[in-house]
Design a protein around this motif. Structure first.
Motif, PDB file in Angstrom:
ATOM      1  N   TRP A 142       0.809  -1.209   0.000  1.00 22.92           N
ATOM      2  CA  TRP A 142       0.000   0.000   0.000  1.00 22.92           C
ATOM      3  C   TRP A 142       0.843   1.259   0.000  1.00 22.92           C
ATOM      4  N   GLY A 143       2.153   1.131   0.102  1.00 22.42           N
ATOM      5  CA  GLY A 143       3.025   2.295  -0.012  1.00 22.42           C
ATOM      6  C   GLY A 143       3.137   2.774  -1.451  1.00 22.42           C
ATOM      7  N   GLY A 144       2.681   1.963  -2.390  1.00 25.14           N
ATOM      8  CA  GLY A 144       2.800   2.298  -3.803  1.00 25.14           C
ATOM      9  C   GLY A 144       1.470   2.464  -4.497  1.00 25.14           C
ATOM     10  N   LEU A 184      -7.815   9.707   1.977  1.00 25.51           N
ATOM     11  CA  LEU A 184      -6.643   9.054   2.559  1.00 25.51           C
ATOM     12  C   LEU A 184      -6.933   8.558   3.971  1.00 25.51           C
ATOM     13  N   ALA A 185      -7.723   9.299   4.738  1.00 24.65           N
ATOM     14  CA  ALA A 185      -8.119   8.854   6.083  1.00 24.65           C
ATOM     15  C   ALA A 185      -8.994   7.602   5.995  1.00 24.65           C
ATOM     16  N   ALA A 186      -9.929   7.580   5.040  1.00 21.12           N
ATOM     17  CA  ALA A 186     -10.791   6.404   4.869  1.00 21.12           C
ATOM     18  C   ALA A 186      -9.969   5.188   4.462  1.00 21.12           C
ATOM     19  N   ILE A 187      -9.002   5.376   3.563  1.00 22.91           N
ATOM     20  CA  ILE A 187      -8.110   4.286   3.159  1.00 22.91           C
ATOM     21  C   ILE A 187      -7.281   3.821   4.362  1.00 22.91           C
ATOM     22  N   GLY A 188      -6.806   4.759   5.168  1.00 23.41           N
ATOM     23  CA  GLY A 188      -6.044   4.402   6.372  1.00 23.41           C
ATOM     24  C   GLY A 188      -6.847   3.551   7.334  1.00 23.41           C
ATOM     25  N   PHE A 209      -9.415   1.661   6.453  1.00 23.65           N
ATOM     26  CA  PHE A 209      -9.553   0.373   5.764  1.00 23.65           C
ATOM     27  C   PHE A 209      -8.338  -0.502   6.031  1.00 23.65           C
ATOM     28  N   LEU A 210      -7.133   0.065   5.897  1.00 23.40           N
ATOM     29  CA  LEU A 210      -5.911  -0.716   6.104  1.00 23.40           C
ATOM     30  C   LEU A 210      -5.814  -1.236   7.532  1.00 23.40           C
ATOM     31  N   SER A 211      -6.109  -0.391   8.513  1.00 18.95           N
ATOM     32  CA  SER A 211      -5.963  -0.825   9.901  1.00 18.95           C
ATOM     33  C   SER A 211      -6.963  -1.921  10.252  1.00 18.95           C
ATOM     34  N   ASP A 250       0.613  -6.763   7.844  1.00 15.43           N
ATOM     35  CA  ASP A 250       1.509  -5.823   7.187  1.00 15.43           C
ATOM     36  C   ASP A 250       0.925  -5.379   5.853  1.00 15.43           C
ATOM     37  N   ALA A 251       0.423  -4.162   5.800  1.00 12.56           N
ATOM     38  CA  ALA A 251      -0.146  -3.620   4.567  1.00 12.56           C
ATOM     39  C   ALA A 251       0.931  -3.300   3.535  1.00 12.56           C
TER      40      ALA A 251
END
Length: 173
Positions: free
Chosen positions: A68-70, A81-85, A87-89, A96-97
């Motif tokens: 997800w860094g790319g 970006l907050a919503a994606i963050g 989602f990742l958590s 490890d995302a």
């Protein structure tokens, strides 16, 4: 609504195939070798590999994981970006995302050799990805984040592409 989201998730996963998501692995496969597929989807890639008759002892390790860094995402807004963050958590649940870039190190630590690393970028359609993410996280996201994902999904300027790390390796003797 829940049934519609589940159908969208199924549609996204059903389009996956060995030719698209495991293309980095296909040149290493020969008839008669064993393949252990440890995936998290409905099995479309596994079925595609089985159709290629890749079965029997003596396989290789192949890993493909997103990093997800790319990601490429537009329009890039703080709310999205907050919503994606979030989602990742929730989706990775302490996983490890960014595992896509750690594949070679993990293979080495696992005693594998002849490690070949590659990367690919896969484009997803925001109209499917937004509801997919919102549906996965409905219980975890606030209403504003869900609305943000769904608004982004319907934005004609929206785009999303993700980097995937790919590793093919052999067990060291």
């Amino acid at each position: 609504m829940e049934e519609k989201v589940q159908q969208q998730i199924s549609n996204v996963l059903a389009r996956r195939s060995a030719s698209a998501q495991a293309n980095f692995l296909l040149p290493h496969l020969k008839v008669g070798i064993a393949v252990l597929d440890c995936g998290c989807g409905p099995g479309t890639i596994t079925c595609d590999l089985a159709r290629k008759r890749v079965l029997a002892p003596g396989g290789i390790l192949a890993l493909r994981s997103p990093d997800w860094g790319g990601i490429l995402i537009a329009p890039r807004t703080p709310a999205l970006l907050a919503a994606i963050g979030t989602f990742l958590s929730v989706h990775y649940n302490n996983g490890d995302a960014f595992a896509g870039s750690n594949g070679p190190g993990l293979a080495n630590m696992g005693g594998f050799s002849d490690i070949v690393f590659s990367a690919s970028v896969e484009r997803e359609h925001p109209a499917e990805l937004g509801p997919f993410a919102a549906g996965k996280l409905t219980a975890s996201l606030c209403a504003a984040e869900i609305a943000c994902l769904l608004t982004w999904a319907n934005d004609p300027k929206a785009l999303f592409a993700q980097t995937w790390g790919e590793v093919v390796a052999r067990r060291a003797d």
